[in-house]
Write an enzyme that holds these catalytic residues in place. Structure first.
Site, PDB file in Angstrom:
ATOM      1  N   GLY A 189       0.789  -1.218   0.000  1.00 42.16           N
ATOM      2  CA  GLY A 189       0.000   0.000   0.000  1.00 42.16           C
ATOM      3  C   GLY A 189       0.821   1.267   0.000  1.00 42.16           C
ATOM      4  N   ASP A 227     -10.094  -5.679   1.898  1.00 38.58           N
ATOM      5  CA  ASP A 227      -9.008  -5.993   2.816  1.00 38.58           C
ATOM      6  C   ASP A 227      -9.554  -6.773   4.004  1.00 38.58           C
ATOM      7  OD1 ASP A 227      -6.950  -4.839   1.405  1.00 38.58           O
ATOM      8  OD2 ASP A 227      -7.288  -2.856   2.264  1.00 38.58           O
ATOM      9  N   THR A 234      -2.432  -4.792  -8.846  1.00 39.94           N
ATOM     10  CA  THR A 234      -3.055  -3.510  -9.170  1.00 39.94           C
ATOM     11  C   THR A 234      -2.136  -2.340  -8.833  1.00 39.94           C
ATOM     12  OG1 THR A 234      -4.120  -3.443  -7.001  1.00 39.94           O
ATOM     13  CG2 THR A 234      -5.369  -4.425  -8.802  1.00 39.94           C
ATOM     14  N   SER A 235      -0.927  -2.589  -8.366  1.00 43.14           N
ATOM     15  CA  SER A 235       0.013  -1.524  -8.028  1.00 43.14           C
ATOM     16  C   SER A 235       0.984  -1.282  -9.188  1.00 43.14           C
ATOM     17  CB  SER A 235       0.792  -1.901  -6.765  1.00 43.14           C
ATOM     18  OG  SER A 235       1.593  -3.040  -7.009  1.00 43.14           O
ATOM     19  N   ARG A 266       4.726 -10.180  -7.718  1.00 44.43           N
ATOM     20  CA  ARG A 266       4.570  -9.184  -8.770  1.00 44.43           C
ATOM     21  C   ARG A 266       3.388  -8.284  -8.426  1.00 44.43           C
ATOM     22  NH1 ARG A 266       7.624 -10.060 -13.164  1.00 44.43           N
ATOM     23  NH2 ARG A 266       8.333 -12.157 -13.680  1.00 44.43           N
ATOM     24  N   ALA A 267       3.342  -7.135  -9.088  1.00 43.46           N
ATOM     25  CA  ALA A 267       2.209  -6.235  -8.899  1.00 43.46           C
ATOM     26  C   ALA A 267       0.951  -6.847  -9.493  1.00 43.46           C
ATOM     27  CB  ALA A 267       2.495  -4.894  -9.567  1.00 43.46           C
TER      28      ALA A 267
END
Length: 507
Positions: free
Chosen positions: A176, A264, A206-207, A203-204
């Site tokens: 985050g 979350d 959604t980032s 790995r990403a």
């Protein structure tokens, strides 16, 4: 279960991760077996099988005796044009009863979680099932015992590494926080101190970048278990992509559903983090919990609850867990995106004057805690020893050795297109929105375009003048740069400016 045979006609349909099978709506197989659109089927060929979702094709794109597969399914089955494949009904899923029970708020035991995890990993659960499972476990819907049961099930569903040297160290950030790329630095320092730190990273999804995406611009990260063992035995550490192995494979499945939904859950997060640590053979783990209004953990109370559950579950599973609650109010370093973050990492490791001070400070803090946990530094002296190893060049030398052992150090790519966003008026930086900046970097092309992202030029409390650069976008394609700029101009409060401080004593 009866199976009907069709022949493959490749159509080149890229459905991402999804396994899908396409048949003509008038196909005799569908009529005979009662298949309908969205039916989950077993597809078998070449001695392999997988579960795929059926899609009906109307028209003459496919013949009555033909079938097409999504690229992911075709590659998994290693099937070529004209080769036969068979379709059959999927057996009744016993885990569906456990899923329904959880949806209605009932507690699940270890056997029920084990069934759900096994079906998730095998592909027998559709994305609809998985979304329902994630939703049923979101918020506070998993108690401590269920978190423990889910963690155990996730570990048991994959491989587990073991090591001859001890203790085995690990470090993880709950995420985050853009640019928080301390892991390569911490691993280099820990390995230089003589500790064993085999780091598997993500790995990403959604980032703009995961640790594995950032490391991949520096060295190969898709190593199998045997290669990882060789690297770690030679250098004491590694930074690799965990998805290349079957280490808690259920975690990748659940995260893929959880993050886009924005759901979350402390229970799911604990199982996700600790299952991967256990699978990698870790014994002592330092967990970084950044706290800030636009970080994943929003406040101190939330950090306290999450830390308590991480410690409790870790203790039950034989893991020594230490927690570092850190500042998550703004990104770390300057770069957001794989290559830009890798540049920051190299600057810190090389001791360059332009290295981001906050990334260096945070990495040293975490590395010092790791050294103390691993017995490589006396209590209270970890930061001193970590600083010595970084400033003395030993960490940089060890990092180069790790990169060479993983397949060779690479040259950083650079984006050909840049555009700078400037301050519309004078002021003082009063807030920085991590989520909006991450979104802008992603629209610019990160992480699929490794050189894309953004460079941050200001920090909280900085005084700025009108027209002063706030951040610079980096893109590899004009269209992506336009998308990112449009979103950036709609979200000027990504970097909020308060009233400027008057420099004159008479103000």
């Amino acid at each position: 279960m009866t199976a009907a045979t069709l022949r493959l006609r490749p159509l080149g349909i890229d459905g991402g991760h999804e396994h899908a099978v396409y048949v003509n709506a008038g196909c005799h197989v569908c009529r005979a077996e009662g298949y309908e659109a969205q039916t989950r089927l077993t597809v078998a060929a070449n001695g392999r099988s997988l579960v795929a979702t059926l899609h009906m094709v109307h028209g003459d794109l496919l013949g009555l005796g033909e079938a097409a597969l999504s690229l992911a399914a075709q590659h998994a089955l290693e099937l070529r044009a004209g080769e036969p494949l068979s379709l059959s009904h999927l057996p009744v899923l016993r885990s569906e009863s456990a899923l329904r029970a959880k949806i209605y708020g009932q507690r699940l035991d270890e056997d029920q979680f084990a069934g759900l995890v096994a079906d998730a990993v095998s592909g027998r659960l559709s994305d609809l099932h998985l979304a329902a499972l994630v939703s049923a476990c979101a918020g506070d819907k998993l108690d401590l015992a269920e978190s423990l049961a889910l963690t155990r099930a996730m570990v048991q569903a994959g491989e587990r590494l073991s090591w001859s040297r001890h203790p085995v160290m690990d470090k993880h950030c709950v995420g985050g926080l853009p640019g928080n790329r301390t892991t390569p630095i911490v691993v280099a320092i820990a390995a230089a101190a003589g500790l064993l730190m085999p780091k598997t990273s993500s790995r990403a999804i959604t980032s703009p970048a995961g640790t594995a995406d950032t490391m991949e611009v520096l060295a190969p990260v898709e190593l199998d278990s045997a290669a990882i063992r060789r690297v770690v035995e030679r250098t004491g550490g590694c930074v690799v992509w965990g998805g290349a192995m079957r280490l808690s494979p259920a975690d990748d499945v659940l995260i893929r559903i959880e993050r886009p939904l924005g759901l979350d859950s402390d229970g799911l997060m604990v199982a996700s983090i600790l299952s991967k640590k256990l699978a990698a053979g870790a014994e002592r783990v330092l967990l970084d919990l950044p706290v800030g209004p636009t970080a994943k953990v929003r406040d101190a109370a939330g950090a306290g609850r999450l830390a308590a559950r991480l410690r409790a579950v870790g203790q039950q599973l034989g893991l020594e867990v230490d927690i570092a609650v850190t500042d998550g109010r703004q990104p770390v370093g300057r770069g957001i995106g794989p290559a830009l973050e890798a540049r920051d990492v190299l600057q810190v490791l090389r001791g360059e004057p332009t290295a981001p001070a906050d990334l260096r400070e945070r990495a040293l803090l975490l590395a010092g805690r790791i050294l103390e946990m691993g017995g490589a530094a006396a209590t209270g002296l970890g930061l001193v020893r970590a600083t010595e190893l970084l400033d003395g060049g030993q960490a940089w030398q060890r990092f180069q050795a790790i990169c060479e052992a993983q397949g060779g150090m690479r040259t950083l790519p650079r984006a050909p297109l840049t555009e700078t966003m400037t301050a519309p008026a004078p002021g003082r930086v009063s807030a920085i929105d991590n989520r909006v900046l991450a979104r802008i970097a992603k629209l610019a092309g990160a992480p699929q375009s490794p050189a894309a992202g953004l460079d941050l030029h200001v920090r909280l409390d900085d005084a700025v003048e009108a027209g002063q650069p706030l951040y610079t976008l980096h893109a590899e394609a004009p269209g992506e740069l336009r998308y990112a700029l449009a979103y950036a101009r709609e979200n000027l409060t990504a970097i909020a400016l308060g009233e400027p401080t008057c420099p004159a004593p008479s103000c």
